[in-house]
Design a protein around this motif. Structure first.
Motif, PDB file in Angstrom:
ATOM      1  N   PRO A   1       0.815  -1.232   0.000  1.00 32.01           N
ATOM      2  CA  PRO A   1       0.000   0.000   0.000  1.00 32.01           C
ATOM      3  C   PRO A   1       0.841   1.270   0.000  1.00 32.01           C
ATOM      4  CG  PRO A   1      -0.899  -1.602   1.540  1.00 32.01           C
ATOM      5  CD  PRO A   1       0.406  -2.162   1.070  1.00 32.01           C
ATOM      6  N   GLN A   2       2.033   1.231   0.616  1.00 32.31           N
ATOM      7  CA  GLN A   2       2.904   2.415   0.599  1.00 32.31           C
ATOM      8  C   GLN A   2       3.309   2.774  -0.826  1.00 32.31           C
ATOM      9  OE1 GLN A   2       6.084   2.600   3.636  1.00 32.31           O
ATOM     10  NE2 GLN A   2       5.427   0.528   4.210  1.00 32.31           N
ATOM     11  N   VAL A   3       3.520   1.769  -1.649  1.00 34.99           N
ATOM     12  CA  VAL A   3       3.910   1.995  -3.040  1.00 34.99           C
ATOM     13  C   VAL A   3       2.743   2.574  -3.823  1.00 34.99           C
ATOM     14  CG1 VAL A   3       4.614   0.861  -5.182  1.00 34.99           C
ATOM     15  CG2 VAL A   3       5.680   0.211  -3.008  1.00 34.99           C
ATOM     16  N   ARG A   4       1.561   2.003  -3.638  1.00 34.47           N
ATOM     17  CA  ARG A   4       0.386   2.451  -4.396  1.00 34.47           C
ATOM     18  C   ARG A   4       0.136   3.951  -4.226  1.00 34.47           C
ATOM     19  NH1 ARG A   4      -3.018  -2.151  -5.316  1.00 34.47           N
ATOM     20  NH2 ARG A   4      -1.618  -3.740  -6.162  1.00 34.47           N
ATOM     21  N   ARG A   5       0.380   4.454  -3.030  1.00 32.62           N
ATOM     22  CA  ARG A   5       0.118   5.880  -2.765  1.00 32.62           C
ATOM     23  C   ARG A   5       1.163   6.783  -3.411  1.00 32.62           C
ATOM     24  NH1 ARG A   5      -1.646   3.733   2.346  1.00 32.62           N
ATOM     25  NH2 ARG A   5       0.465   3.899   3.196  1.00 32.62           N
ATOM     26  N   GLN A   6       2.290   6.232  -3.798  1.00 33.42           N
ATOM     27  CA  GLN A   6       3.382   7.047  -4.346  1.00 33.42           C
ATOM     28  C   GLN A   6       3.597   6.798  -5.837  1.00 33.42           C
ATOM     29  OE1 GLN A   6       6.890   7.441  -1.460  1.00 33.42           O
ATOM     30  NE2 GLN A   6       5.956   5.514  -0.791  1.00 33.42           N
TER      31      GLN A   6
ATOM     32  N   ARG B   1     -13.854  17.827 -13.506  1.00 39.37           N
ATOM     33  CA  ARG B   1     -13.577  18.097 -12.087  1.00 39.37           C
ATOM     34  C   ARG B   1     -14.099  16.973 -11.202  1.00 39.37           C
ATOM     35  NH1 ARG B   1     -15.099  23.105 -11.811  1.00 39.37           N
ATOM     36  NH2 ARG B   1     -13.008  24.017 -11.698  1.00 39.37           N
ATOM     37  N   GLU B   2     -15.301  16.490 -11.462  1.00 40.31           N
ATOM     38  CA  GLU B   2     -15.867  15.398 -10.662  1.00 40.31           C
ATOM     39  C   GLU B   2     -15.007  14.136 -10.767  1.00 40.31           C
ATOM     40  OE1 GLU B   2     -20.653  16.456 -10.870  1.00 40.31           O
ATOM     41  OE2 GLU B   2     -19.690  15.307 -12.480  1.00 40.31           O
ATOM     42  N   THR B   3     -14.502  13.872 -11.966  1.00 36.78           N
ATOM     43  CA  THR B   3     -13.654  12.691 -12.168  1.00 36.78           C
ATOM     44  C   THR B   3     -12.379  12.786 -11.339  1.00 36.78           C
ATOM     45  OG1 THR B   3     -14.509  12.364 -14.402  1.00 36.78           O
ATOM     46  CG2 THR B   3     -12.388  11.342 -13.879  1.00 36.78           C
ATOM     47  N   LEU B   4     -11.720  13.931 -11.389  1.00 41.19           N
ATOM     48  CA  LEU B   4     -10.486  14.078 -10.627  1.00 41.19           C
ATOM     49  C   LEU B   4     -10.745  14.053  -9.122  1.00 41.19           C
ATOM     50  CD1 LEU B   4      -7.950  16.561 -12.285  1.00 41.19           C
ATOM     51  CD2 LEU B   4      -8.050  14.077 -12.320  1.00 41.19           C
ATOM     52  N   ARG B   5     -11.840  14.636  -8.670  1.00 40.28           N
ATOM     53  CA  ARG B   5     -12.161  14.576  -7.245  1.00 40.28           C
ATOM     54  C   ARG B   5     -12.383  13.138  -6.789  1.00 40.28           C
ATOM     55  NH1 ARG B   5     -16.392  19.731  -6.785  1.00 40.28           N
ATOM     56  NH2 ARG B   5     -14.784  21.356  -6.536  1.00 40.28           N
ATOM     57  N   HIS B   6     -13.034  12.356  -7.650  1.00 39.89           N
ATOM     58  CA  HIS B   6     -13.262  10.940  -7.329  1.00 39.89           C
ATOM     59  C   HIS B   6     -11.928  10.207  -7.155  1.00 39.89           C
ATOM     60  CE1 HIS B   6     -14.750   6.843  -7.517  1.00 39.89           C
ATOM     61  NE2 HIS B   6     -14.018   6.630  -8.597  1.00 39.89           N
TER      62      HIS B   6
ATOM     63  N   ALA C   1      -9.023  11.549  -6.544  1.00 44.64           N
ATOM     64  CA  ALA C   1      -8.297  12.112  -5.405  1.00 44.64           C
ATOM     65  C   ALA C   1      -8.746  11.445  -4.104  1.00 44.64           C
ATOM     66  CB  ALA C   1      -8.512  13.626  -5.341  1.00 44.64           C
ATOM     67  N   ARG C   2     -10.039  11.199  -3.975  1.00 47.07           N
ATOM     68  CA  ARG C   2     -10.532  10.507  -2.770  1.00 47.07           C
ATOM     69  C   ARG C   2      -9.990   9.081  -2.706  1.00 47.07           C
ATOM     70  NH1 ARG C   2     -15.349  13.323  -4.099  1.00 47.07           N
ATOM     71  NH2 ARG C   2     -16.137  11.499  -5.231  1.00 47.07           N
ATOM     72  N   LEU C   3      -9.989   8.390  -3.841  1.00 47.98           N
ATOM     73  CA  LEU C   3      -9.482   7.014  -3.865  1.00 47.98           C
ATOM     74  C   LEU C   3      -8.007   6.955  -3.488  1.00 47.98           C
ATOM     75  CD1 LEU C   3     -11.120   5.585  -7.122  1.00 47.98           C
ATOM     76  CD2 LEU C   3     -11.765   5.085  -4.765  1.00 47.98           C
ATOM     77  N   LYS C   4      -7.257   7.959  -3.910  1.00 48.10           N
ATOM     78  CA  LYS C   4      -5.814   7.944  -3.700  1.00 48.10           C
ATOM     79  C   LYS C   4      -5.403   8.627  -2.406  1.00 48.10           C
ATOM     80  CE  LYS C   4      -1.701   8.293  -6.600  1.00 48.10           C
ATOM     81  NZ  LYS C   4      -1.169   8.743  -7.894  1.00 48.10           N
ATOM     82  N   GLY C   5      -6.341   9.306  -1.757  1.00 42.24           N
ATOM     83  CA  GLY C   5      -6.004  10.046  -0.540  1.00 42.24           C
ATOM     84  C   GLY C   5      -5.219  11.308  -0.828  1.00 42.24           C
ATOM     85  N   ALA C   6      -5.390  11.863  -2.039  1.00 38.78           N
ATOM     86  CA  ALA C   6      -4.686  13.089  -2.418  1.00 38.78           C
ATOM     87  C   ALA C   6      -5.493  14.307  -1.996  1.00 38.78           C
ATOM     88  CB  ALA C   6      -4.463  13.111  -3.937  1.00 38.78           C
TER      89      ALA C   6
ATOM     90  N   LEU D   1      -2.029  12.974  -9.512  1.00 36.84           N
ATOM     91  CA  LEU D   1      -2.608  13.177  -8.189  1.00 36.84           C
ATOM     92  C   LEU D   1      -1.713  12.584  -7.113  1.00 36.84           C
ATOM     93  CD1 LEU D   1      -6.349  12.336  -8.940  1.00 36.84           C
ATOM     94  CD2 LEU D   1      -5.521  14.526  -8.017  1.00 36.84           C
ATOM     95  N   GLY D   2      -1.554  13.312  -6.028  1.00 32.51           N
ATOM     96  CA  GLY D   2      -0.746  12.825  -4.916  1.00 32.51           C
ATOM     97  C   GLY D   2       0.745  13.041  -5.089  1.00 32.51           C
ATOM     98  N   GLU D   3       1.159  13.763  -6.132  1.00 32.97           N
ATOM     99  CA  GLU D   3       2.569  14.046  -6.395  1.00 32.97           C
ATOM    100  C   GLU D   3       3.412  12.772  -6.308  1.00 32.97           C
ATOM    101  OE1 GLU D   3       3.609  17.063  -3.599  1.00 32.97           O
ATOM    102  OE2 GLU D   3       2.526  18.637  -4.685  1.00 32.97           O
ATOM    103  N   PRO D   4       3.185  11.833  -7.233  1.00 31.58           N
ATOM    104  CA  PRO D   4       3.847  10.528  -7.157  1.00 31.58           C
ATOM    105  C   PRO D   4       5.362  10.621  -7.302  1.00 31.58           C
ATOM    106  CG  PRO D   4       2.788  10.812  -9.290  1.00 31.58           C
ATOM    107  CD  PRO D   4       2.334  11.960  -8.432  1.00 31.58           C
ATOM    108  N   ARG D   5       6.049   9.707  -6.617  1.00 35.69           N
ATOM    109  CA  ARG D   5       7.506   9.581  -6.766  1.00 35.69           C
ATOM    110  C   ARG D   5       7.860   8.767  -8.004  1.00 35.69           C
ATOM    111  NH1 ARG D   5       9.702   6.932  -1.505  1.00 35.69           N
ATOM    112  NH2 ARG D   5      11.627   7.018  -2.730  1.00 35.69           N
ATOM    113  N   LEU D   6       6.933   7.934  -8.457  1.00 37.03           N
ATOM    114  CA  LEU D   6       7.141   7.092  -9.634  1.00 37.03           C
ATOM    115  C   LEU D   6       5.949   7.251 -10.559  1.00 37.03           C
ATOM    116  CD1 LEU D   6       8.532   4.848 -11.288  1.00 37.03           C
ATOM    117  CD2 LEU D   6       7.398   3.178  -9.791  1.00 37.03           C
ATOM    118  N   LEU D   7       6.223   7.527 -11.821  1.00 41.32           N
ATOM    119  CA  LEU D   7       5.161   7.763 -12.801  1.00 41.32           C
ATOM    120  C   LEU D   7       5.369   6.823 -13.989  1.00 41.32           C
ATOM    121  CD1 LEU D   7       2.757   9.679 -13.409  1.00 41.32           C
ATOM    122  CD2 LEU D   7       4.392  11.228 -14.507  1.00 41.32           C
ATOM    123  N   LEU D   8       4.319   6.071 -14.332  1.00 38.90           N
ATOM    124  CA  LEU D   8       4.351   5.164 -15.475  1.00 38.90           C
ATOM    125  C   LEU D   8       3.443   5.725 -16.563  1.00 38.90           C
ATOM    126  CD1 LEU D   8       4.024   1.713 -13.638  1.00 38.90           C
ATOM    127  CD2 LEU D   8       6.105   3.022 -14.132  1.00 38.90           C
TER     128      LEU D   8
END
Length: 308
Positions: free
Chosen positions: A70-75, A92-97, A99-104, A144-151
């Protein structure tokens, strides 16, 4: 600590092996271009990093942990090749959704819509979005969430030239900020200025990995030197052809010669010392040239060696 470490990974689906003994890593703040034909193993590699697949053999570590931690998923941020969203929601609604899922932070939503050029369409339903607009929304979702790893899997699909350049500028900024990025693309022109290293897959095997300078050195492809406005074109054609250099005329007062095995500087010195060209262009082997070289080399591997 590397952002991604893939050590000796093979992946099988039943009797079919789609990855063979893959060794690959991604450093912190590095952009790796992952290239290959359809079926080369790129998507499988992405799924292993995302934790959607467990390797048949070998080990995958992401940000120092197992990929499904789970620590990886958030980053981690991911932009798939084919972006699918619920069409009745607005941008906007899509990104808010998500963001909630990711905890951003919810405050990121409007910032990212602005960043990807969708602020003007934030309240429009996604069914009215073009393919390029949906792709940009997918990129915002990945950030979203300013990831450390981006694919990023084919991130320029559906983007016009200006939006594509904006994407690469964003990748440059993310890299400078320390984000590690894996970029898969079939659109090679324009990519090479924005990656640190390239990895080329063919038939589930890693054919080459390194900086473009390292791959050019390994491949030994010629550098093309084109000189225009020269006074003795025919003499240069005869002289360089007799010396074994591939040379051709490019017009009334222009010539092109292919320099191989370190002959670039000697040829330039000859030309500048004995003539006065109006202009000289030097063309290094492009990423597309390197890709073609390694694909053709992979096709020449004997069948019994490919099965080993």
């Amino acid at each position: 600590m590397n952002a991604v470490e893939i050590q000796g990974v093979s992946q099988r689906y039943g009797s079919m092996t789609v990855l063979h003994d893959l060794h690959l890593n991604l450093g912190a703040g590095e952009v790796l271009g992952l290239f290959g034909h359809n079926g080369a193993g790129k998507t499988t590699s992405m799924k292993l990093i995302l934790g959607l697949l467990a390797p048949s053999e070998g080990q995958v570590r992401v940000l120092g942990h197992a990929p499904n931690d789970p620590q990886v998923r958030r980053q981690l941020g991911y932009l798939p090749e084919n972006v699918i969203f619920y069409p009745q929601l607005s941008g906007r609604e899509t990104l808010r959704h998500f963001a909630r899922l990711k905890g951003a932070a919810a405050s990121q939503v409007d910032e990212l819509l602005e960043q990807v050029g969708l602020a003007h369409a934030a309240e429009r339903r996604l069914k009215t979005y073009s393919k390029g607009m949906r792709q940009r929304l997918g990129l915002a979702q990945a950030l979203l969430g300013e990831p450390r790893l981006l694919l990023l899997d084919e991130p320029t699909v559906g983007l016009d030239p200006i939006a594509t350049q904006d994407l690469y500028q964003l990748i440059d900024r993310l890299r400078q900020g320390g984000t590690s990025i894996i970029l898969c693309s079939h659109v090679l022109p324009g990519v090479e200025a924005h990656i640190n290293r390239a990895a080329i897959l063919a038939k589930g095997r890693l054919q080459a990995t390194g900086t473009l300078a390292e791959l050019r050195s390994e491949a030994g492809l010629p550098v093309r030197i084109r000189a225009s406005g020269i006074s003795t074109r025919e003499q240069w054609l005869q002289r360089w052809s007799a010396a074994g250099h591939n040379t051709r005329s490019c017009g009334e007062r222009s010539i092109e010669v292919e320099a191989v095995n370190g002959h670039k500087l000697p040829l330039l010195r000859q030309l500048l010392g004995e003539d006065s060209p109006e202009d000289i262009e030097i063309h290094q082997p492009s990423l597309e040239d390197l890709y073609r070289y390694y694909m053709e080399r992979a096709s020449d591997v004997p069948a019994q060696e490919r099965r080993a």
